[in-house]
Design an enzyme around this catalytic site. Structure first.
Site, PDB file in Angstrom:
ATOM      1  CB  CYS A 130      -9.716   6.758   1.413  1.00 48.53           C
ATOM      2  SG  CYS A 130      -9.995   6.674   3.185  1.00 48.53           S
ATOM      3  CG  HIS A 186      -2.070   0.965   1.112  1.00 47.98           C
ATOM      4  ND1 HIS A 186      -1.914   2.265   0.673  1.00 47.98           N
ATOM      5  CD2 HIS A 186      -3.402   0.814   1.365  1.00 47.98           C
ATOM      6  CE1 HIS A 186      -3.096   2.878   0.682  1.00 47.98           C
ATOM      7  NE2 HIS A 186      -4.008   2.015   1.087  1.00 47.98           N
ATOM      8  CB  CYS A 194      -9.315   3.825   5.734  1.00 45.32           C
ATOM      9  SG  CYS A 194     -10.733   3.343   4.749  1.00 45.32           S
ATOM     10  CD  GLU A 254     -11.401  -1.220  -0.374  1.00 41.76           C
ATOM     11  OE1 GLU A 254     -10.190  -0.992  -0.279  1.00 41.76           O
ATOM     12  OE2 GLU A 254     -12.192  -1.154   0.572  1.00 41.76           O
TER      13      GLU A 254
END
Lengths: 662, 662
Positions: A334, A186, A412, A316
């Site tokens: 996000c 990530h 998040c 996602e």
């Protein structure tokens, strides 16, 4: 011509639209999140986040709780606190933050390593699963928090922790023998290391960021090799596991050769942000060119009109060109926040209006739609079409929530929203020292002290956005001396140049000759108290999507200024799909100071198809023109800003509305 | 007035449209499936199905292969063979079937039990996981095969095997102490036991079927108790597993209290079929009423216009009223086959046109769309809208295949199609002995010998369906004697009564006075060679869905007679969403004897929105009426029967088309 952001300490927001959001973050979100991090929210599942640090520091016994990336919740909260303190001191909040920082410092290992999951649960397994385990991601959020907190308070404790960890990472990762030639699953560390370089001047951090970016996607593929080495396992499930999805992690080819926005949308835009940072800091043309290509891939082919990105819940992720389903959409809050970051960095490379247009669009729509008006509930997924029963009873749409949710286990979005809104002041202006030009990208009221070569200038802005386009700037050079410099004001895409008007120092100026890349460049010798008045008419615009966007064929979306509007069931009944508006419908603004903390609705003529003519048992019937005309009744359609949907009774919502041909 | 089906041996199909399908099943599908069951198809994953029987019989060593329900593939194949042999002898095929039957008999256990999975792999675990393991489901398919094969050949070997197993099941299941008070996770045994009762006259089998139906959904819930007893495991995954989904299995409440079609669609319609069978056989009013309610739930609120059912891939299931997404649809071929079964049983209870209308719709559309024209490839999912790139690159639509697939590992649909098409002859007529009435439900050409009280009557039918509505029946009573009886001819829903015309024995009859429940009842004394000529005009009909069906708002579907049409990219370009047709568009039939084995296309005026006026970088733009008119060009739209889509170049397809208002 590259430009720099303004330190948050020099900006104060005072804006009818945004101040309530900023205050809600300060008064509701940050305190609530502190309670959540401390597992003190009744009814919510415990975060475990601060407890993990206590356990890792040896202050408490117990086992690790939460996701492998749980630490980042604390860091994001601290970053938001840093921004909040930068704009207004709050000793009690600072005390809490210092308490958290003491814990973090105590949990840091002697060699600088810091991650409670690995320290508590798998001490021997550090850096063995970068694909899944977010170690560098958490480090990145630590660094961002440390930089923000240091800038706000001048305190070095967290910055020193971050530097020690960054030094440890710098020693661990790299192309040399004994180093790991890898990168994180990530992306986040990359943009954070650029910030650490900016805060400390230490070039090693910039080079380390460049290493992670340059290494990514090279063959042999690091994630594949790591997976083999690990025995073909995944953090996320027991037993053997398939090879990592390289596209999901944007690690399928070197970043400079990536031409399409693919994979997990948040990771993608965080990476592009770092790429743009590095392109600017290093003058790297090939990286800049890759950024432009990826930007184009998003905004011309893979972005919802709200500034939302991510077309599927599976991973996602982005899918492919023009695939923008409104109902099975992902559009994570996000991800749009990350798009704001990316836009801001592109703007810093070159002040071209489109970057600010998209930044504004994401901010006023997909981003703030993520939070309820009271600051207590959140959307992770931001759909463009909601049918509450489908969310409940059709599993393909289960990820689309019809109402905002309280704090999640995987939290998040709420802290990400908090840190963005708390730092909103740094997105309004940039300054180009080389030619003494101040760029106004967003029209958000308040005051900013902007450094120019001859000393700072204070700009005071009063803005009617998003409800009207009247903007007034007052110039106050330091020491009340008159000063030559350029004020470059963005002419938003939504305003026709022929309709806009501008007065500077009382003098009316023709806009067109001053326009460059969408900015109206007003160069003059500014006297104290000089004003600039910008009128940006804001007609209601019906928008259409390219024919390639299958989901929007025959439909229009309603916009006005930076706002995308939508229809809600509470105003228009159900099903919303039964409503159509003429393709040239004239909708008019109706201000309602009582509703939704003060909102401008849009109203206009439409038609609704009723079921009066339908036998209750009939699901399909032959088209009967006469019956159709009887069933179609004129109605007044009322649209509400997308950002504010879901703040009244739950019900259907749609952004795209069927258009009657004209 | 209850009516009975005609024995398949008494029916011969000779029909321009259907004979090729029947022949393909005989010449291609059945031989291919035999090779597949024997693991002899190059390139295909092995079926293991016959090998499992050899292993279970001790004729070969090895381990079980395939799914837990793999046995059923052999049984479905044998059932199809039975139907094929009933209409035309084929000694070579019969030899292969006998070979398979010998194997099956050899695999039967001394106590009558028969299931190769449990015999080979988990001999001690019989009947311990009815929720997941399909033991009774496989038994049901064995019984259906045995009944079909016995009827066709008169041979008893398989029927005896089936009876022994049914007796074993009858001893094992029931309300008495020591018996299992349960039922299968996948309904099938219930309808099969009714067939076994019909074939043998043994009432125990009917009572056992009624036991399974009556027991289902009663509290305490059997599947929950079984799961607890098993230690909370599932067949489908290792480790502990959550409780079974009662709704998925239609076991959430007693069947008589179920009012909505829910859960796995195939299981649902197999259960409803058995319920209707039992309602008729036992004269059970409450069961009949439940059947009517569930039928209404499907056809009035949860069925695609093609006769497809199942709105989500998750659980291959129904969702809720009016939720009929065209792109994320499931609409499994097997589910529409089950809907044909259910419709047929409802017709037997009462000859009401709607049951036959829906049977015809499913048959001519969703069912046969499942097979390619060459009989070699299959759709499991039958979408109403296909964008091939989305199937490939958006995981939410990965289950929607843009081209038919070869034989799958889970090969439910191909053999199910084979057995339905091979037995098509039994769906055309029913006869009501009580009032000597022959009902003609489907207009499929051929010859049938129908038993009446005074002896058999042969009907010869020539039908233009689905390409035109001209039907001609010739009556030949046995022994060439004139005979009084009633011929009840269905007036299809798609034909206006005022437009239809009828001649019987050369005499023109007014239809309206003869109509009852949608059947034209012609009572007369029929002389040998008497004819009935029915003209059912078949105009092109544009159909619309109820406004509650969000997915079809503003759209129309094209139908003609029993056929639903669709647009394919190969005829109309892409994107198909750019095409709109006037709500009153007049489409005309164009016969093309060369294309698709002879097809009638429909052609008419439409408009297509081009991208000429679009800047390549632009994804959204303000609506500009002038530009819209320039971009919208008249085109001729060509529609193809949905049943035949995907037999040319792969590409987009859509059933629902945007309508321009009139």
């Amino acid at each position: 011509m590259s430009s720099e952001t303004i330190s948050l300490k020099q900006v104060r927001i005072d804006d009818a639209f945004w101040t309530p959001y900023v205050e809600r973050v300060r008064q509701v979100v940050i305190p609530y999140q502190w309670e959540a991090l401390n597992d003190r929210v009744p009814g919510a599942e415990p975060s475990h986040a601060l407890r993990n640090f206590r356990i890792a520091a040896g202050l408490e016994s117990g086992s690790f709780g939460g996701f492998v990336f749980q630490d980042s919740d604390v860091y994001k909260w601290l970053e938001a606190v840093g921004y909040a303190l930068a704009t207004r001191p709050d000793p009690e909040l600072e005390r809490k933050a210092d308490e958290a920082i003491d814990l973090i410092a105590a949990a840091q290992q002697p060699d600088g390593y810091l991650n409670t999951y690995f320290t508590i649960r798998e001490p021997g397994k550090r850096w063995t699963n970068l694909t899944d385990c977010h170690e560098l991601y958490c480090a990145g959020h630590l660094i961002e928090a440390a930089v923000a907190y240091h800038r706000a308070t001048g305190k070095r404790k967290l910055l020193d922790v971050a530097c020690r960890f960054a030094d440890h990472i710098d020693a661990t990762f790299g192309p040399n023998p004994g180093q790991i030639r890898g990168y994180d699953g990530h992306q986040e560390i990359e943009l954070a290391l650029v910030k650490l370089y900016e805060a400390t001047g230490e070039e090693r951090y910039l080079r380390l960021a460049a290493f992670f970016i340059d290494e990514r996607g090279r063959e042999p593929f690091f994630f594949r090799e790591e997976w083999e080495k690990r025995g073909r396992t995944s953090h996320w499930r027991a037993g053997p596991s398939g090879p990592p999805d390289l596209v999901y992690h944007q690690s399928h080819r070197p970043v400079r050769e990536q031409t399409e926005a693919v994979g997990h949308a948040v990771r993608a835009v965080y990476m592009y942000t770092a790429m743009a940072d590095l392109a600017r800091r290093l003058g790297d043309e090939s990286l800049q060119s890759a950024c432009r290509t990826l930007w184009r891939s998003i905004v011309s082919r893979r972005m919802y009109i709200t500034g939302g990105i991510g077309s599927t819940a599976h991973g996602e992720a982005f899918t492919f060109d023009y695939d923008l389903p409104n109902d099975t959409v992902y559009s994570e809050t996000c991800a749009s926040i990350g798009l704001v970051f990316f836009a801001q960095r592109m703007l810093q490379i070159e002040p071209v209006r489109e970057y600010a247009d998209i930044m504004e669009r994401a901010l006023y729509n997909a981003v703030i739609a993520g939070m309820s008006l009271d600051g207590k509930r959140y959307f992770y997924v931001n759909p463009l079409e909601v049918w509450p029963e489908a969310s409940e009873r059709n599993p393909s749409r289960a990820h689309v929530k019809p109402v905002r949710q309280p704090w999640y286990g995987c939290a998040c979005c709420p802290p990400n929203l908090a840190r963005l809104i708390a730092s909103l002041g740094s997105y309004i202006y940039t300054v180009s020292p080389a030619d003494d030009t101040i760029y106004a990208h967003l029209y958000i009221g308040g005051e900013a002290e902007i450094p120019l070569s001859g000393g700072p200038v204070t700009l005071r802005m009063v803005s009617g956005l998003p409800w009207d386009g009247n903007v007034r700037l007052t110039v106050h050079p330091a020491e009340n001396r008159e000063r030559p410099f350029t004020l470059a004001l963005r002419l938003p895409e939504w305003c026709d140049v022929a309709a806009a008007s501008l007065r500077a120092g009382g003098e009316r100026l023709a806009i067109e000759p001053l326009l460059r890349n969408g900015y109206i460049r007003v160069h003059r010798t500014w006297r104290p108290g000089d004003t600039v008045e910008l009128e940006l008419p804001m007609p209601v615009r019906l928008m259409e999507a390219r024919p390639e966007v299958r989901a929007n064929a025959g439909k229009v979306a309603i916009t006005r200024g930076p706002l995308v509007y939508c229809l809600e069931e509470t105003d228009n009944g159900r099903p919303l799909s039964a409503i159509a508006i003429p393709r040239d419908a004239a909708l008019v603004p109706r201000r309602d100071p009582e509703a939704l903390n003060g909102v401008t609705f849009l109203e206009g003529p439409g038609y609704v198809t009723g079921t009066e003519g339908w036998n209750g048992d009939l699901l399909y019937r032959p088209v009967d023109a006469a019956a159709a005309r009887l069933d179609r009744k004129p109605v007044t359609v009322r649209a509400v800003p997308y950002a504010l949907w879901g703040n009244r009774e739950p019900g259907e919502m749609t952004v795209w509305i069927r258009a009657l041909e004209i």
